[in-house]
Design a protein around this motif. Structure first.
Motif, PDB file in Angstrom:
ATOM      1  N   LYS A  80      38.039   6.568 -13.229  1.00  0.00           N
ATOM      2  CA  LYS A  80      37.576   7.481 -12.175  1.00  0.00           C
ATOM      3  C   LYS A  80      37.746   6.832 -10.802  1.00  0.00           C
ATOM      4  N   ARG A  81      37.476   5.526 -10.710  1.00  0.00           N
ATOM      5  CA  ARG A  81      37.593   4.797  -9.440  1.00  0.00           C
ATOM      6  C   ARG A  81      39.034   4.753  -8.923  1.00  0.00           C
ATOM      7  N   VAL A  82      40.007   4.971  -9.799  1.00  0.00           N
ATOM      8  CA  VAL A  82      41.415   4.976  -9.366  1.00  0.00           C
ATOM      9  C   VAL A  82      42.017   6.381  -9.396  1.00  0.00           C
ATOM     10  N   GLY A  83      41.123   7.389  -9.495  1.00  0.00           N
ATOM     11  CA  GLY A  83      41.573   8.771  -9.388  1.00  0.00           C
ATOM     12  C   GLY A  83      42.022   9.443 -10.667  1.00  0.00           C
ATOM     13  N   LYS A  84      41.688   8.874 -11.810  1.00  0.00           N
ATOM     14  CA  LYS A  84      42.061   9.468 -13.104  1.00  0.00           C
ATOM     15  C   LYS A  84      40.804   9.927 -13.830  1.00  0.00           C
ATOM     16  N   LYS A  85      40.873  11.117 -14.389  1.00  0.00           N
ATOM     17  CA  LYS A  85      39.718  11.696 -15.072  1.00  0.00           C
ATOM     18  C   LYS A  85      39.838  11.494 -16.581  1.00  0.00           C
ATOM     19  N   LEU A  86      38.757  11.002 -17.165  1.00  0.00           N
ATOM     20  CA  LEU A  86      38.669  10.853 -18.619  1.00  0.00           C
ATOM     21  C   LEU A  86      37.432  11.582 -19.112  1.00  0.00           C
ATOM     22  N   PRO A  87      37.472  12.076 -20.352  1.00  0.00           N
ATOM     23  CA  PRO A  87      36.252  12.655 -20.944  1.00  0.00           C
ATOM     24  C   PRO A  87      35.224  11.556 -21.225  1.00  0.00           C
ATOM     25  N   ARG A  88      34.053  11.929 -21.662  1.00  0.00           N
ATOM     26  CA  ARG A  88      32.916  11.019 -21.784  1.00  0.00           C
ATOM     27  C   ARG A  88      32.976  10.043 -22.957  1.00  0.00           C
ATOM     28  N   THR A  89      33.288  10.511 -24.156  1.00  0.00           N
ATOM     29  CA  THR A  89      33.168   9.645 -25.340  1.00  0.00           C
ATOM     30  C   THR A  89      34.497   8.981 -25.715  1.00  0.00           C
ATOM     31  N   GLN A  91      35.959   8.940 -28.628  1.00  0.00           N
ATOM     32  CA  GLN A  91      36.784   9.856 -29.414  1.00  0.00           C
ATOM     33  C   GLN A  91      37.493  10.865 -28.506  1.00  0.00           C
ATOM     34  N   GLN A  92      36.767  11.429 -27.542  1.00  0.00           N
ATOM     35  CA  GLN A  92      37.375  12.383 -26.608  1.00  0.00           C
ATOM     36  C   GLN A  92      38.451  11.705 -25.760  1.00  0.00           C
ATOM     37  N   GLN A  93      38.211  10.461 -25.379  1.00  0.00           N
ATOM     38  CA  GLN A  93      39.208   9.728 -24.594  1.00  0.00           C
ATOM     39  C   GLN A  93      40.467   9.493 -25.421  1.00  0.00           C
ATOM     40  N   TYR A  94      40.294   9.145 -26.698  1.00  0.00           N
ATOM     41  CA  TYR A  94      41.456   8.970 -27.574  1.00  0.00           C
ATOM     42  C   TYR A  94      42.260  10.264 -27.661  1.00  0.00           C
ATOM     43  N   ASN A  95      41.551  11.373 -27.829  1.00  0.00           N
ATOM     44  CA  ASN A  95      42.223  12.673 -27.952  1.00  0.00           C
ATOM     45  C   ASN A  95      42.993  13.038 -26.683  1.00  0.00           C
ATOM     46  N   LYS A  96      42.556  12.529 -25.542  1.00  0.00           N
ATOM     47  CA  LYS A  96      43.148  12.891 -24.244  1.00  0.00           C
ATOM     48  C   LYS A  96      44.328  11.993 -23.849  1.00  0.00           C
ATOM     49  N   THR A  97      44.443  10.796 -24.439  1.00  0.00           N
ATOM     50  CA  THR A  97      45.497   9.867 -24.036  1.00  0.00           C
ATOM     51  C   THR A  97      46.800  10.115 -24.787  1.00  0.00           C
ATOM     52  N   ARG A  98      47.872   9.551 -24.222  1.00  0.00           N
ATOM     53  CA  ARG A  98      49.169   9.556 -24.912  1.00  0.00           C
ATOM     54  C   ARG A  98      49.163   8.358 -25.845  1.00  0.00           C
ATOM     55  N   HIS A  99      49.274   8.586 -27.131  1.00  0.00           N
ATOM     56  CA  HIS A  99      49.183   7.527 -28.130  1.00  0.00           C
ATOM     57  C   HIS A  99      50.468   6.701 -28.112  1.00  0.00           C
ATOM     58  N   ILE A 100      50.294   5.395 -28.153  1.00  0.00           N
ATOM     59  CA  ILE A 100      51.431   4.480 -28.095  1.00  0.00           C
ATOM     60  C   ILE A 100      51.281   3.426 -29.182  1.00  0.00           C
ATOM     61  N   SER A 101      52.372   2.759 -29.487  1.00  0.00           N
ATOM     62  CA  SER A 101      52.337   1.713 -30.516  1.00  0.00           C
ATOM     63  C   SER A 101      51.867   0.398 -29.914  1.00  0.00           C
ATOM     64  N   VAL A 111      42.295   0.661 -25.666  1.00  0.00           N
ATOM     65  CA  VAL A 111      42.329   0.154 -27.032  1.00  0.00           C
ATOM     66  C   VAL A 111      41.164   0.803 -27.768  1.00  0.00           C
ATOM     67  N   PHE A 112      41.489   1.558 -28.807  1.00  0.00           N
ATOM     68  CA  PHE A 112      40.484   2.302 -29.566  1.00  0.00           C
ATOM     69  C   PHE A 112      40.285   1.659 -30.930  1.00  0.00           C
ATOM     70  N   PHE A 113      39.062   1.310 -31.229  1.00  0.00           N
ATOM     71  CA  PHE A 113      38.708   0.738 -32.522  1.00  0.00           C
ATOM     72  C   PHE A 113      38.281   1.887 -33.428  1.00  0.00           C
ATOM     73  N   HIS A 114      38.795   1.883 -34.648  1.00  0.00           N
ATOM     74  CA  HIS A 114      38.512   3.010 -35.541  1.00  0.00           C
ATOM     75  C   HIS A 114      38.164   2.534 -36.944  1.00  0.00           C
ATOM     76  N   TYR A 115      37.440   3.409 -37.611  1.00  0.00           N
ATOM     77  CA  TYR A 115      37.149   3.267 -39.024  1.00  0.00           C
ATOM     78  C   TYR A 115      37.635   4.562 -39.648  1.00  0.00           C
ATOM     79  N   GLY A 116      38.709   4.496 -40.433  1.00  0.00           N
ATOM     80  CA  GLY A 116      39.338   5.726 -40.915  1.00  0.00           C
ATOM     81  C   GLY A 116      39.867   6.499 -39.722  1.00  0.00           C
ATOM     82  N   ASN A 117      39.469   7.754 -39.609  1.00  0.00           N
ATOM     83  CA  ASN A 117      39.904   8.582 -38.484  1.00  0.00           C
ATOM     84  C   ASN A 117      38.887   8.641 -37.354  1.00  0.00           C
ATOM     85  N   SER A 118      37.784   7.905 -37.487  1.00  0.00           N
ATOM     86  CA  SER A 118      36.718   7.965 -36.488  1.00  0.00           C
ATOM     87  C   SER A 118      36.806   6.802 -35.512  1.00  0.00           C
ATOM     88  N   ILE A 119      36.840   7.124 -34.237  1.00  0.00           N
ATOM     89  CA  ILE A 119      36.840   6.125 -33.172  1.00  0.00           C
ATOM     90  C   ILE A 119      35.387   5.692 -32.937  1.00  0.00           C
TER      91      ILE A 119
END
Length: 157
Positions: A80-89, A91-101, A111-119
């Motif tokens: 937010k401090r650099v002008g980019k909007k992200l959702p709150r949680t 999981q929501q942030q993961y859903n909003k980003t472009r996934h990369i290898s 960097v999203f830490f997950h257990y199964g499909n849950s962030i």
């Protein structure tokens, strides 16, 4: 064919290589229709520096700064401090980003830490296998080595 006949061909190839080299090292010259990854990288690195500036701030569940943070609150605040909007949680942030290898991760990527499909946790990649994050109750914002192989990476658009 004379040596002079090869000069235009060589120059056009050299020019193309120069443009590709510039793009590979992070230059700002972009081909028409190309995405401005260099511009996105600038925001991401700035967001990482914002997170780093919060080193020592205490963890507080649900907090989004500027003095206390939970994990996704720190990433939300930093971008937010650099002008980019992200959702709150996370999981929501993961859903909003472009996934990369992993091989394409860069400083400032999430960097999203997950257990199964849950962030369950998020931090900002700082390079050399480390992240800035707000880990848990009783701890503070800090730089730490990524401790798990169960991570996914996302780039803020």
């Amino acid at each position: 064919m004379t040596a002079q006949a090869h000069v235009p061909s060589l120059l056009s190839r050299t020019g193309a290589v120069s443009v590709l080299t510039l793009a590979a090292v992070g230059g700002t010259m972009l081909a028409p229709g190309a995405t401005p990854d260099a511009h996105a990288a600038t925001h991401a690195v700035k967001a990482m520096k914002v997170a780093a500036s919060k080193k020592g701030s205490p963890y507080s569940w649900g907090a989004t700064g500027p003095y206390r943070f939970d994990c996704s609150g720190l990433t939300l605040y930093s971008f937010k401090r650099v002008g980019k909007k992200l959702p709150r949680t996370a999981q929501q942030q993961y859903n909003k980003t472009r996934h990369i290898s992993r091989s394409h991760r860069r400083k400032g990527d999430l960097v999203f830490f997950h257990y199964g499909n849950s962030i369950y946790h998020v931090g900002i990649y700082a390079g050399r296998g480390k992240i800035w994050h707000s880990p848990k109750t009783g701890s503070k914002v800090r730089l730490e080595r990524i401790w798990s192989r169960s991570v996914w990476y996302g780039r803020v658009k």
